[in-house]
Design a protein around this motif. Structure first.
Motif, PDB file in Angstrom:
ATOM      1  N   GLY A 170      23.265  51.703 -18.654  1.00  0.00           N
ATOM      2  CA  GLY A 170      23.443  50.650 -17.673  1.00  0.00           C
ATOM      3  C   GLY A 170      24.713  49.837 -17.805  1.00  0.00           C
ATOM      4  N   THR A 171      25.732  50.418 -18.390  1.00  0.00           N
ATOM      5  CA  THR A 171      27.017  49.729 -18.480  1.00  0.00           C
ATOM      6  C   THR A 171      27.955  50.287 -17.417  1.00  0.00           C
ATOM      7  OG1 THR A 171      27.884  51.296 -20.102  1.00  0.00           O
ATOM      8  CG2 THR A 171      26.742  49.351 -20.962  1.00  0.00           C
ATOM      9  N   ASP A 172      29.040  49.588 -17.202  1.00  0.00           N
ATOM     10  CA  ASP A 172      30.006  50.074 -16.222  1.00  0.00           C
ATOM     11  C   ASP A 172      30.670  51.335 -16.741  1.00  0.00           C
ATOM     12  OD1 ASP A 172      29.581  47.999 -14.429  1.00  0.00           O
ATOM     13  OD2 ASP A 172      31.113  46.728 -15.349  1.00  0.00           O
ATOM     14  N   PRO A 173      30.779  52.353 -15.896  1.00  0.00           N
ATOM     15  CA  PRO A 173      31.456  53.568 -16.338  1.00  0.00           C
ATOM     16  C   PRO A 173      32.938  53.298 -16.542  1.00  0.00           C
ATOM     17  CG  PRO A 173      30.944  53.705 -13.999  1.00  0.00           C
ATOM     18  CD  PRO A 173      30.332  52.432 -14.513  1.00  0.00           C
ATOM     19  N   PRO A 174      33.559  54.085 -17.412  1.00  0.00           N
ATOM     20  CA  PRO A 174      35.000  53.900 -17.587  1.00  0.00           C
ATOM     21  C   PRO A 174      35.708  54.211 -16.269  1.00  0.00           C
ATOM     22  CG  PRO A 174      34.232  55.842 -18.776  1.00  0.00           C
ATOM     23  CD  PRO A 174      33.036  55.173 -18.212  1.00  0.00           C
ATOM     24  N   PRO A 175      36.774  53.486 -15.963  1.00  0.00           N
ATOM     25  CA  PRO A 175      37.506  53.788 -14.737  1.00  0.00           C
ATOM     26  C   PRO A 175      38.104  55.187 -14.804  1.00  0.00           C
ATOM     27  CG  PRO A 175      38.531  51.957 -15.936  1.00  0.00           C
ATOM     28  CD  PRO A 175      37.343  52.395 -16.714  1.00  0.00           C
ATOM     29  N   VAL A 176      38.277  55.777 -13.647  1.00  0.00           N
ATOM     30  CA  VAL A 176      38.830  57.131 -13.574  1.00  0.00           C
ATOM     31  C   VAL A 176      40.177  57.192 -14.278  1.00  0.00           C
ATOM     32  CG1 VAL A 176      39.657  58.934 -12.013  1.00  0.00           C
ATOM     33  CG2 VAL A 176      37.556  57.724 -11.493  1.00  0.00           C
ATOM     34  N   ASP A 177      40.976  56.132 -14.164  1.00  0.00           N
ATOM     35  CA  ASP A 177      42.279  56.136 -14.839  1.00  0.00           C
ATOM     36  C   ASP A 177      42.134  56.309 -16.346  1.00  0.00           C
ATOM     37  OD1 ASP A 177      43.510  55.795 -12.421  1.00  0.00           O
ATOM     38  OD2 ASP A 177      43.883  53.652 -12.676  1.00  0.00           O
ATOM     39  N   ARG A 178      41.098  55.701 -16.927  1.00  0.00           N
ATOM     40  CA  ARG A 178      40.882  55.854 -18.373  1.00  0.00           C
ATOM     41  C   ARG A 178      40.459  57.281 -18.698  1.00  0.00           C
ATOM     42  NH1 ARG A 178      36.848  52.011 -20.735  1.00  0.00           N
ATOM     43  NH2 ARG A 178      38.242  50.503 -19.793  1.00  0.00           N
ATOM     44  N   LEU A 179      39.662  57.882 -17.830  1.00  0.00           N
ATOM     45  CA  LEU A 179      39.284  59.286 -18.047  1.00  0.00           C
ATOM     46  C   LEU A 179      40.514  60.187 -17.974  1.00  0.00           C
ATOM     47  CD1 LEU A 179      36.015  59.452 -15.937  1.00  0.00           C
ATOM     48  CD2 LEU A 179      36.226  59.278 -18.421  1.00  0.00           C
ATOM     49  N   VAL A 180      41.403  59.879 -17.051  1.00  0.00           N
ATOM     50  CA  VAL A 180      42.641  60.657 -16.932  1.00  0.00           C
ATOM     51  C   VAL A 180      43.492  60.481 -18.188  1.00  0.00           C
ATOM     52  CG1 VAL A 180      44.798  60.859 -15.626  1.00  0.00           C
ATOM     53  CG2 VAL A 180      42.622  60.704 -14.423  1.00  0.00           C
ATOM     54  N   GLU A 181      43.526  59.274 -18.733  1.00  0.00           N
ATOM     55  CA  GLU A 181      44.251  59.050 -19.990  1.00  0.00           C
ATOM     56  C   GLU A 181      43.662  59.913 -21.106  1.00  0.00           C
ATOM     57  OE1 GLU A 181      44.068  54.875 -20.816  1.00  0.00           O
ATOM     58  OE2 GLU A 181      45.315  54.364 -19.094  1.00  0.00           O
ATOM     59  N   ARG A 182      42.347  60.066 -21.108  1.00  0.00           N
ATOM     60  CA  ARG A 182      41.702  60.911 -22.115  1.00  0.00           C
ATOM     61  C   ARG A 182      42.107  62.362 -21.935  1.00  0.00           C
ATOM     62  NH1 ARG A 182      35.998  57.759 -21.918  1.00  0.00           N
ATOM     63  NH2 ARG A 182      36.696  56.018 -23.177  1.00  0.00           N
ATOM     64  N   VAL A 183      42.286  62.772 -20.697  1.00  0.00           N
ATOM     65  CA  VAL A 183      42.773  64.133 -20.442  1.00  0.00           C
ATOM     66  C   VAL A 183      44.150  64.301 -21.068  1.00  0.00           C
ATOM     67  CG1 VAL A 183      43.567  65.714 -18.634  1.00  0.00           C
ATOM     68  CG2 VAL A 183      41.405  64.480 -18.360  1.00  0.00           C
ATOM     69  N   ASP A 184      45.000  63.307 -20.895  1.00  0.00           N
ATOM     70  CA  ASP A 184      46.336  63.372 -21.487  1.00  0.00           C
ATOM     71  C   ASP A 184      46.251  63.419 -23.012  1.00  0.00           C
ATOM     72  OD1 ASP A 184      47.446  63.338 -18.946  1.00  0.00           O
ATOM     73  OD2 ASP A 184      47.726  61.168 -18.948  1.00  0.00           O
ATOM     74  N   LEU A 185      45.307  62.664 -23.591  1.00  0.00           N
ATOM     75  CA  LEU A 185      45.104  62.714 -25.041  1.00  0.00           C
ATOM     76  C   LEU A 185      44.649  64.105 -25.476  1.00  0.00           C
ATOM     77  CD1 LEU A 185      43.353  59.301 -25.757  1.00  0.00           C
ATOM     78  CD2 LEU A 185      45.642  60.006 -26.482  1.00  0.00           C
ATOM     79  N   LEU A 186      43.772  64.696 -24.696  1.00  0.00           N
ATOM     80  CA  LEU A 186      43.327  66.057 -25.007  1.00  0.00           C
ATOM     81  C   LEU A 186      44.497  67.031 -24.984  1.00  0.00           C
ATOM     82  CD1 LEU A 186      39.981  66.448 -23.056  1.00  0.00           C
ATOM     83  CD2 LEU A 186      40.303  66.658 -25.514  1.00  0.00           C
ATOM     84  N   ALA A 187      45.349  66.885 -23.990  1.00  0.00           N
ATOM     85  CA  ALA A 187      46.507  67.777 -23.890  1.00  0.00           C
ATOM     86  C   ALA A 187      47.413  67.608 -25.098  1.00  0.00           C
ATOM     87  CB  ALA A 187      47.275  67.500 -22.597  1.00  0.00           C
ATOM     88  N   ALA A 188      47.659  66.376 -25.492  1.00  0.00           N
ATOM     89  CA  ALA A 188      48.515  66.117 -26.648  1.00  0.00           C
ATOM     90  C   ALA A 188      47.861  66.643 -27.925  1.00  0.00           C
ATOM     91  CB  ALA A 188      48.795  64.618 -26.776  1.00  0.00           C
ATOM     92  N   HIS A 189      46.557  66.444 -28.050  1.00  0.00           N
ATOM     93  CA  HIS A 189      45.838  66.927 -29.235  1.00  0.00           C
ATOM     94  C   HIS A 189      45.890  68.452 -29.311  1.00  0.00           C
ATOM     95  CE1 HIS A 189      42.768  67.452 -32.282  1.00  0.00           C
ATOM     96  NE2 HIS A 189      42.119  68.230 -31.453  1.00  0.00           N
ATOM     97  N   ALA A 190      45.649  69.105 -28.187  1.00  0.00           N
ATOM     98  CA  ALA A 190      45.665  70.566 -28.172  1.00  0.00           C
ATOM     99  C   ALA A 190      47.042  71.090 -28.526  1.00  0.00           C
ATOM    100  CB  ALA A 190      45.225  71.084 -26.803  1.00  0.00           C
ATOM    101  N   ALA A 191      48.098  70.457 -28.004  1.00  0.00           N
ATOM    102  CA  ALA A 191      49.469  70.883 -28.318  1.00  0.00           C
ATOM    103  C   ALA A 191      49.769  70.667 -29.795  1.00  0.00           C
ATOM    104  CB  ALA A 191      50.458  70.123 -27.451  1.00  0.00           C
ATOM    105  N   HIS A 192      49.312  69.548 -30.344  1.00  0.00           N
ATOM    106  CA  HIS A 192      49.534  69.267 -31.766  1.00  0.00           C
ATOM    107  C   HIS A 192      48.774  70.262 -32.641  1.00  0.00           C
ATOM    108  CE1 HIS A 192      50.232  67.065 -35.452  1.00  0.00           C
ATOM    109  NE2 HIS A 192      48.930  67.105 -35.691  1.00  0.00           N
ATOM    110  N   ALA A 193      47.539  70.547 -32.284  1.00  0.00           N
ATOM    111  CA  ALA A 193      46.728  71.477 -33.067  1.00  0.00           C
ATOM    112  C   ALA A 193      47.338  72.871 -33.080  1.00  0.00           C
ATOM    113  CB  ALA A 193      45.303  71.535 -32.508  1.00  0.00           C
ATOM    114  N   GLU A 194      47.932  73.272 -31.970  1.00  0.00           N
ATOM    115  CA  GLU A 194      48.571  74.594 -31.922  1.00  0.00           C
ATOM    116  C   GLU A 194      49.827  74.626 -32.774  1.00  0.00           C
ATOM    117  OE1 GLU A 194      50.839  76.579 -28.499  1.00  0.00           O
ATOM    118  OE2 GLU A 194      48.817  77.399 -28.423  1.00  0.00           O
ATOM    119  N   GLY A 195      50.525  73.491 -32.874  1.00  0.00           N
ATOM    120  CA  GLY A 195      51.767  73.428 -33.631  1.00  0.00           C
ATOM    121  C   GLY A 195      51.564  73.356 -35.132  1.00  0.00           C
ATOM    122  N   THR A 196      50.340  73.050 -35.572  1.00  0.00           N
ATOM    123  CA  THR A 196      50.093  72.931 -37.024  1.00  0.00           C
ATOM    124  C   THR A 196      49.624  74.231 -37.621  1.00  0.00           C
ATOM    125  OG1 THR A 196      47.820  72.153 -36.626  1.00  0.00           O
ATOM    126  CG2 THR A 196      49.556  70.496 -36.936  1.00  0.00           C
TER     127      THR A 196
END
Length: 135
Positions: free
Chosen positions: A109-135
């Motif tokens: 029953g809390t407010d859902p995160p705004p779509v912009d925050r979800l999109v930011e998480r997508v960007d974090l996922l992309a950065a994480h995936a790129a970093h994981a591949e580089g290690t």
């Protein structure tokens, strides 16, 4: 009764837009996050999620076919991007960082995160995936 509820949930999930295919997984995932937020918005989304949770907890069964298909489509989207040579997160990472916060907000029953925050998480996922591949 559970069968009727699952039929309603399946019908609603089947009516969704197809998983995006823009040729770039980060854009696809951003659109996927927007769609998920829209699908779970409002009282209908709350009812949909609570129905799924109560039925799943009640019988310990598998996901309704329409929801299972949505997870398969997400995996296909990620596989498609990987085949293009893009570095992608796992479907579990997508669920944990994008979908789970939406579900938790509705269940508690809390407010859902705004779509912009979800999109930011997508960007974090992309950065994480790129970093994981580089290690």
């Amino acid at each position: 009764m559970d069968g009727v509820l699952l039929d309603v949930v399946s019908e609603r999930l089947s009516a969704r837009s197809p998983v995006p295919d823009t040729g770039d997984y980060a854009n696809d995932l951003r659109e996927y996050a927007r769609q998920a937020a829209e699908d779970l918005a409002g009282s209908e989304g709350v009812l949909l999620l609570r129905t799924l949770v109560s039925v799943r907890l009640g019988d310990g069964g598998s996901l309704p076919p329409a929801l299972s298909r949505r997870f398969d489509e997400l995996q296909h989207m990620l596989d498609r991007a990987a085949a293009r040579g893009e570095t992608v997160p796992t479907s579990e990472e997508v669920f944990e960082l994008v979908i789970a916060p939406l579900c938790a907000s509705l269940l508690f029953g809390t407010d859902p995160p705004p779509v912009d925050r979800l999109v930011e998480r997508v960007d974090l996922l992309a950065a994480h995936a790129a970093h994981a591949e580089g290690t």
